[in-house]
Design a protein around this motif. Structure first.
Motif, short mmCIF file in Angstrom:
data_model
loop_
_atom_site.label_atom_id
_atom_site.label_comp_id
_atom_site.label_asym_id
_atom_site.label_seq_id
_atom_site.Cartn_x
_atom_site.Cartn_y
_atom_site.Cartn_z
N PRO A 47 0.73 -1.11 -0.06
CA PRO A 47 0.07 -0.08 0.19
C PRO A 47 0.91 1.25 -0.12
CG PRO A 47 -0.18 -1.14 2.17
CD PRO A 47 0.52 -1.88 1.22
N ASP A 48 1.93 1.29 0.70
CA ASP A 48 2.60 2.29 0.80
C ASP A 48 3.46 2.74 -0.61
OD1 ASP A 48 2.19 3.05 3.45
OD2 ASP A 48 3.65 1.61 4.15
N ALA A 49 3.81 1.77 -1.17
CA ALA A 49 4.48 2.05 -2.79
C ALA A 49 3.47 2.38 -3.53
CB ALA A 49 5.11 0.83 -3.02
N SER A 50 2.29 1.66 -3.50
CA SER A 50 1.32 2.49 -4.33
C SER A 50 0.60 3.62 -4.22
CB SER A 50 0.01 1.10 -4.33
OG SER A 50 0.48 -0.21 -4.81
N LEU A 51 0.47 3.82 -2.98
CA LEU A 51 0.05 5.38 -2.40
C LEU A 51 0.94 6.25 -3.01
CD1 LEU A 51 -1.92 7.31 -0.95
CD2 LEU A 51 -0.18 6.78 1.13
N ALA A 52 2.35 5.96 -2.85
CA ALA A 52 3.52 7.05 -3.52
C ALA A 52 3.30 7.26 -5.06
CB ALA A 52 4.82 6.53 -2.92
N PHE A 53 3.06 6.17 -5.53
CA PHE A 53 2.91 6.30 -7.34
C PHE A 53 1.62 6.97 -7.58
CE2 PHE A 53 1.07 4.48 -11.28
CZ PHE A 53 2.20 4.64 -11.88
N TYR A 54 0.45 6.68 -6.95
CA TYR A 54 -0.64 7.31 -7.43
C TYR A 54 -0.70 8.81 -6.89
CZ TYR A 54 -2.15 2.99 -9.68
OH TYR A 54 -2.34 1.72 -10.44
N ARG A 55 -0.32 8.92 -5.69
CA ARG A 55 -0.18 10.29 -5.35
C ARG A 55 1.02 11.08 -5.97
NH1 ARG A 55 1.21 9.97 0.62
NH2 ARG A 55 3.07 9.81 -0.38
N ASP A 56 2.14 10.60 -5.66
CA ASP A 56 3.45 11.41 -6.17
C ASP A 56 3.82 11.29 -7.43
OD1 ASP A 56 3.48 11.78 -3.47
OD2 ASP A 56 4.93 10.37 -3.06
N ALA A 57 3.76 10.28 -8.13
CA ALA A 57 3.96 10.12 -9.73
C ALA A 57 2.83 10.55 -10.64
CB ALA A 57 4.46 8.85 -10.13
N LEU A 58 1.46 10.33 -10.40
CA LEU A 58 0.39 10.56 -11.12
C LEU A 58 -0.34 11.93 -10.75
CD1 LEU A 58 -1.18 7.13 -12.08
CD2 LEU A 58 0.40 8.33 -13.39
#
Length: 136
Positions: free
Chosen positions: A15-26
């Motif tokens: 969940p932390d890696a997914s959260l970072a991707f969708y929040r920070d990258a996208l």
């Protein structure tokens, strides 16, 4: 009938890696984050568009699937063949550069497709394919 797509679901295994991707990258806003540890349900979506969301969910939490199905899902996620979504932007090149700068796994650089669209593709941390089309 008057229907819209409100929420789509993609699996996550971190969940932390997914959260970072969708929040920070996208650049999606986080609308909710419930649960604990690896068993978290995270809702994200484009800022200013509350009518459209992605629910990032732990696939192992579904009580209706068998252990064999869980193993298959985990295997498919590891190969990147389980989930995918198609997003769109008017600035494909700018979006590609921003997402790539966050060390996202590039599957395809911006490309003019023979079927009339221009798009690119990434994988999220769970292996989901994220295709991004250019709006024209």
């Amino acid at each position: 009938m008057d229907l819209t797509i409100h929420t789509t679901v993609l699996p996550h295994d971190d969940p932390d890696a997914s959260l970072a991707f969708y929040r920070d990258a996208l650049g999606f806003e986080v609308r909710s984050d419930v649960g604990q540890g690896r068993m978290r349900w995270i809702t994200v979506g484009p800022a200013g568009r509350p009518e459209t969301s992605i629910l990032l969910a732990p696939p192992a939490a579904d009580p209706g699937i068998t252990e064999a199905e869980r193993r298959t899902i985990v295997e498919m996620m590891a190969k990147g063949t389980y989930g995918w979504i198609l997003l769109a932007t008017p600035d494909l090149d700018g979006t590609f550069e921003k997402v790539q700068a966050r060390d996202a796994e590039v599957v395809q650089e911006p490309t003019e497709q023979p079927y009339g669209i221009r798009d690119c593709a990434f994988r999220d941390p769970a292996g989901n394919l994220i295709r991004i089309q250019e709006l024209r």
